[in-house]
Design an enzyme around this catalytic site. Structure first.
Site, mmCIF file in Angstrom:
data_model
loop_
_atom_site.group_PDB
_atom_site.id
_atom_site.type_symbol
_atom_site.label_atom_id
_atom_site.label_comp_id
_atom_site.label_asym_id
_atom_site.label_seq_id
_atom_site.Cartn_x
_atom_site.Cartn_y
_atom_site.Cartn_z
ATOM 1 N N LYS A 201 -17.959 -2.733 11.905
ATOM 2 C CA LYS A 201 -17.952 -1.241 12.335
ATOM 3 C C LYS A 201 -18.290 -2.062 13.751
ATOM 4 C CE LYS A 201 -16.663 2.738 12.691
ATOM 5 N NZ LYS A 201 -15.252 3.446 12.569
ATOM 6 N N TYR B 254 -30.049 -3.503 4.015
ATOM 7 C CA TYR B 254 -31.013 -3.387 2.879
ATOM 8 C C TYR B 254 -31.925 -4.062 3.343
ATOM 9 C CZ TYR B 254 -27.450 -0.938 -0.575
ATOM 10 O OH TYR B 254 -26.345 -0.358 -0.805
ATOM 11 N N ASP C 122 -21.751 -3.422 -1.201
ATOM 12 C CA ASP C 122 -21.976 -2.648 -2.037
ATOM 13 C C ASP C 122 -20.448 -1.931 -2.309
ATOM 14 O OD1 ASP C 122 -23.483 -1.727 -4.061
ATOM 15 O OD2 ASP C 122 -24.730 -1.554 -2.897
ATOM 16 N N ASP D 266 -14.388 1.786 7.575
ATOM 17 C CA ASP D 266 -13.795 2.827 7.348
ATOM 18 C C ASP D 266 -12.274 3.145 6.581
ATOM 19 O OD1 ASP D 266 -13.248 2.664 10.305
ATOM 20 O OD2 ASP D 266 -13.791 4.563 10.732
ATOM 21 N N ASP E 201 -18.197 -1.083 -5.682
ATOM 22 C CA ASP E 201 -17.507 -0.944 -6.407
ATOM 23 C C ASP E 201 -16.489 0.232 -6.431
ATOM 24 O OD1 ASP E 201 -20.240 -1.143 -7.517
ATOM 25 O OD2 ASP E 201 -21.015 0.795 -7.788
#
Ligand code: NAI
Ligand code: MG
Length: 331
Positions: free
Chosen positions: A167, A121, A224, A200, A228
């Site tokens: 990751k 971002y 982010d 993941d 959620d």
């Protein structure tokens, strides 16, 4: 007396803000509000989604409370600008179950600490002949400071373990830096356990074994998405608050947006906003008042008589607010 900058915003933002103010007016905490504007209605009036005046009011305040805004694609994001300008590098998103709320699991209580200033971002994108590219910026300084924040938060909230989510097997350099920073900072906290998960796998474990998590620390985009997912575990967006914290400023906001589908109907759930105020009171050192407010909400949820439609009830926002205020008064 605390100086609070209040940004109601758009859609359900002003509704849940009004509900919150109605509840906390009877509390023993002196909050002096300064209203500031941001979002789409502000854009229509002033030509900008986030006026300089709002930024300077937030910089001066002891804390900012932010409702929610509508972000029109192509317009500058008010909340991202606030996070950047105030250097609110830590985004704290608790995932906590409350009684009476239909959740996938009972008794979850962990927190996601999301790096808030860089990663994917960073906003550095460009078109190429073939399409477009985005730059994923991961610095040692930002990684170390977010990891230190996460370990300190674990200590403060008496949790035992911090899990880094990354990751690094594929994003060898960027997440390599993040992972190295995590273990470097971990050495400063020998009493806390460490763990790491690929993002993941973490996404799966959040659904299958969420009770194993205590504090998750991760980069911007992963945080982010996972937060959620966390909201989904504990009753949806109407329930989850968040804090954006820097060294000099802090901003508290529900995770949800302006909810245009229900805006104006007076049926938005005020809980996320109330819990954001609880986080703000904790940040200000007013933990006694914070617990009082949280417990009043808890009583209303547990009894289940006055709930908004997203919680399975048929009450209005202000009716639920009135009930929370009633609990505050009698407790
Ligand atoms: P949203 O969070 O506004 O709504 C998603 C769903 O959750 C909707 O069905 C909505 O009715 C429901 N919901 C949200 N808050 C609720 C509440 N308090 N009580 C009951 N139900 C609630 O996300 P969406 O629809 O993707 O975005 C709408 C607008 O909000 C967009 O303009 C988006 O850019 C903006 N947005 C702003 C954020 C912020 O101010 N920090 C964060 C996320 C989105
Ligand atoms: Mg989000």
């Amino acid at each position: 007396m605390y100086n609070i900058t209040l940004i109601p915003g758009d859609g359900v933002g002003p509704e849940v803000t009004e509900a919150l103010l109605h509840i906390i007016e009877i509390m023993d905490i002196e909050l002096d509000y300064t209203i500031a504007y941001a979002g789409d209605a502000c854009y229509k009036e002033t030509g900008t989604t986030i006026p300089d005046e709002t930024l300077s009011k937030s910089k001066k305040a002891d804390a900012t409370l932010f409702g929610s805004v509508t972000t029109v694609p192509g317009h500058k994001s008010a909340i991202i600008t606030l996070r950047k300008e105030l250097d609110l590098y830590a985004n704290l998103r608790p995932v906590k179950t409350y009684p009476g709320v239909n959740c996938l699991f009972d008794e979850l209580d962990f927190v996601i600490v999301r790096e808030n200033t860089e990663g994917l971002y960073s906003g550095i994108e460009e078109y190429t002949k073939e399409g477009a590219t985005a730059l994923r910026v991961v610095t040692r300084s930002a990684s170390e400071r977010i990891c230190r924040f996460a370990f300190k938060h674990a200590e403060k909230t008496e949790r035992n373990k911090v899990t880094a989510v990354h990751k690094a097997n594929v994003l060898k350099k960027t997440d390599g830096v993040f992972r190295e920073s995590f273990y470097k900072i971990a050495d400063e906290f020998p009493n806390l356990d460490t763990d790491e998960k690929y993002v993941d796998a973490a996404a799966m474990f959040l659904i299958t074994r969420p009770q194993d998590f205590e504090v998750i620390v991760t980069t911007n985009l992963f945080g982010d998405i996972l937060s959620d997912e966390g909201a989904g575990l504990v009753g949806g967006l109407g329930m989850v608050p968040s804090a954006n914290i820097g060294d000099n400023n802090a901003l508290f906001e529900p995770v949800h947006g302006s909810a245009p589908d229900i805006a104006g109907l007076g049926i938005s759930n005020p809980s996320a906003m109330v819990l954001s105020a609880v986080m703000m009171m904790d940040y200000l050192g007013e933990s006694y008042e914070a617990r009082k407010l949280e417990n009043a909400l808890l009583d209303v949820l547990r009894e289940g008589n006055v709930l908004t439609p997203d919680l399975g009830g048929s009450s209005k926002t202000m009716e639920m607010a009135q009930e929370i205020k009633h609990k505050l008064r009698i407790n």
